[in-house]
Design a protein around this motif. Structure first.
Motif, short mmCIF file in Angstrom:
data_model
loop_
_atom_site.label_atom_id
_atom_site.label_comp_id
_atom_site.label_asym_id
_atom_site.label_seq_id
_atom_site.Cartn_x
_atom_site.Cartn_y
_atom_site.Cartn_z
N ASN A 5 0.84 -1.19 0.00
CA ASN A 5 0.00 0.00 0.00
C ASN A 5 0.88 1.25 0.00
O ASN A 5 1.80 1.37 0.82
CB ASN A 5 -0.90 0.03 1.24
N PHE A 6 0.57 2.17 -0.91
CA PHE A 6 1.34 3.41 -1.01
C PHE A 6 1.08 4.29 0.20
O PHE A 6 -0.06 4.48 0.62
CB PHE A 6 0.97 4.15 -2.29
N GLU A 7 2.17 4.86 0.76
CA GLU A 7 2.06 5.78 1.87
C GLU A 7 2.41 7.21 1.47
O GLU A 7 1.63 8.13 1.71
CB GLU A 7 2.96 5.33 3.03
N SER A 8 3.58 7.42 0.85
CA SER A 8 3.97 8.78 0.49
C SER A 8 5.19 8.79 -0.42
O SER A 8 5.92 7.80 -0.52
CB SER A 8 4.28 9.60 1.75
N LYS A 9 5.43 9.94 -1.04
CA LYS A 9 6.69 10.24 -1.72
C LYS A 9 7.50 11.09 -0.76
O LYS A 9 7.05 12.14 -0.31
CB LYS A 9 6.45 10.99 -3.03
N LEU A 10 8.70 10.65 -0.42
CA LEU A 10 9.49 11.34 0.59
C LEU A 10 10.08 12.65 0.05
O LEU A 10 10.51 12.73 -1.10
CB LEU A 10 10.62 10.44 1.09
N ASN A 11 10.09 13.64 0.91
CA ASN A 11 10.68 14.94 0.60
C ASN A 11 12.02 15.00 1.30
O ASN A 11 12.10 15.27 2.50
CB ASN A 11 9.75 16.06 1.06
N LEU A 12 13.09 14.77 0.54
CA LEU A 12 14.42 14.70 1.13
C LEU A 12 15.31 15.82 0.59
O LEU A 12 14.81 16.91 0.36
CB LEU A 12 15.01 13.31 0.93
N SER A 13 16.59 15.60 0.39
CA SER A 13 17.52 16.70 0.13
C SER A 13 17.57 17.16 -1.32
O SER A 13 18.19 18.18 -1.61
CB SER A 13 18.93 16.31 0.60
N SER A 14 16.97 16.41 -2.25
CA SER A 14 16.91 16.86 -3.64
C SER A 14 15.84 16.06 -4.37
O SER A 14 15.14 15.23 -3.77
CB SER A 14 18.27 16.70 -4.33
N GLU A 15 15.72 16.31 -5.67
CA GLU A 15 14.76 15.59 -6.50
C GLU A 15 15.45 14.53 -7.35
O GLU A 15 14.95 14.13 -8.40
CB GLU A 15 14.01 16.58 -7.41
N GLU A 40 22.08 12.28 -5.87
CA GLU A 40 22.84 12.48 -7.11
C GLU A 40 22.99 13.95 -7.47
O GLU A 40 23.88 14.29 -8.26
CB GLU A 40 22.16 11.71 -8.25
N ARG A 41 22.18 14.81 -6.91
CA ARG A 41 22.34 16.25 -7.14
C ARG A 41 23.47 16.82 -6.30
O ARG A 41 23.97 17.91 -6.57
CB ARG A 41 21.05 16.98 -6.80
N ASN A 42 23.87 16.11 -5.28
CA ASN A 42 24.92 16.56 -4.37
C ASN A 42 26.09 15.58 -4.38
O ASN A 42 26.39 14.92 -3.39
CB ASN A 42 24.36 16.73 -2.96
N GLY A 43 26.70 15.46 -5.55
CA GLY A 43 27.94 14.71 -5.69
C GLY A 43 27.82 13.21 -5.68
O GLY A 43 28.82 12.52 -5.60
#
Length: 308
Positions: A129-139, A161-164
């Motif tokens: 069951n889907f709960e959420s898309k996490l909001n972390l340090s980049s997309e 991957e946006r941060n090295g």
């Protein structure tokens, strides 16, 4: 005494099993391996073959020495059309299994697309069951790993991957709400972080595409890099003559088993250049040991796995 199969497992659908995670299924009394089911047998543009992937499931009824394919995870559909699911991380807390899986919209032919981590829950490791898309340090984040700290807080490590292409971490009190904290390891680009406790230390291993780097810590926050990599030299077993990729470690009371995948026929260490059999993958298992405070692995040793 049964010896673990080598290779341990191959995906019978597309021959592209990768990024394994192993967990005990409390309901069946067996062990499940969830993995990225790459489409190694398709001929499509660019790197489409590593996209459009399901999360496969294999089951072991003999404590991890042999595995049988039993299908794919159900209920992961997110967004319209066919999409991409990679690198599941699964833990059990209370009555639920929690999966944190990397998600790429669609089936892209290149790497220049957003990536997220999605959270799902299940009672049987098959229906989710889907709960959420996490909001972390980049997309552009993938490869979650979750470990519970001594104070009860859950910590997630992941590749940004946006941060090295370094490993960042976030904390949660409930597995649903996450707060980004900091960068855990930024010395070299890498992916597939995995954290575990064994032999009196906390360990962090990462896939640096030349074997696995090893870090250790006393507090799960500050990490020191161990000199030398593990599984960076090919072994002698079938399908194990190349470097190891993206691993999961399963720790028992006395043993630590590392599950990893290989590209047995790969000539170049670049996914976009692989053709034909160079795309196929195999899952392997080996035993980790701590000798003089150093984490080591003899991948050529025959072992009898005892997960429980």
């Amino acid at each position: 005494m049964k010896t673990a199969n080598a290779p341990l497992f191959k995906d019978p659908i597309h021959n592209g099993a990768a990024d394994p995670v192993v967990i005990y299924n409390e309901e069946t009394g067996t062990h499940y391996m969830l993995y990225t089911a790459r489409r190694a047998d398709v001929e499509e543009e660019g790197v489409m073959w590593v996209h459009g992937t399901d999360i496969g499931i294999a089951e072991s009824k003999d404590n991890g020495n042999s595995w049988e394919y039993i299908g794919i995870c159900k209920g992961l559909e997110y967004g319209e059309g066919k999409n991409t699911y990679w690198a599941p991380e699964v833990i059990r807390f209370g009555e639920l299994y929690h999966m944190y899986v990397s998600y790429v919209p669609g089936i892209p032919a290149d790497w220049n697309h957003p990536r997220y981590i999605l959270h799902y829950t299940s009672k049987n490791l098959i229906d989710w069951n889907f709960e959420s898309k996490l909001n972390l340090s980049s997309e552009k984040i993938i490869d979650a790993c979750v470990f519970r700290l001594p104070d009860g807080i859950f910590r997630m490590w992941y590749k940004d991957e946006r941060n090295g292409s370094h490993t960042y971490f976030a904390d949660s009190k409930d597995l649903y709400n996450w707060e980004v904290k900091d960068c855990a390891a930024d010395d070299v680009p890498h992916e597939g972080a995995n954290v575990f406790e064994f032999g009196g230390k906390y360990w962090l291993i990462t896939d640096c595409w030349s074997g696995l780097d090893v870090y250790y810590s006393d507090d799960l926050t500050t990490w020191t890099k161990q000199s030398g990599r593990i599984l960076d030299v090919g072994g002698t077993r079938e399908d194990d003559g190349v470097i190891a990729n993206h691993a999961d470690v399963y720790v028992t009371d006395n043993n630590a088993y590392i599950f990893y995948f290989t590209h047995p026929d790969r000539q170049k260490n670049m996914l976009e250049n692989n053709i034909g059999n160079e795309r196929r993958t195999s899952i392997q298992v080996a035993e980790l040991e701590v000798k003089d405070g150093v984490l080591v692995c003899d991948r050529n040793k025959d072992i009898s796995v005892k997960l429980k």
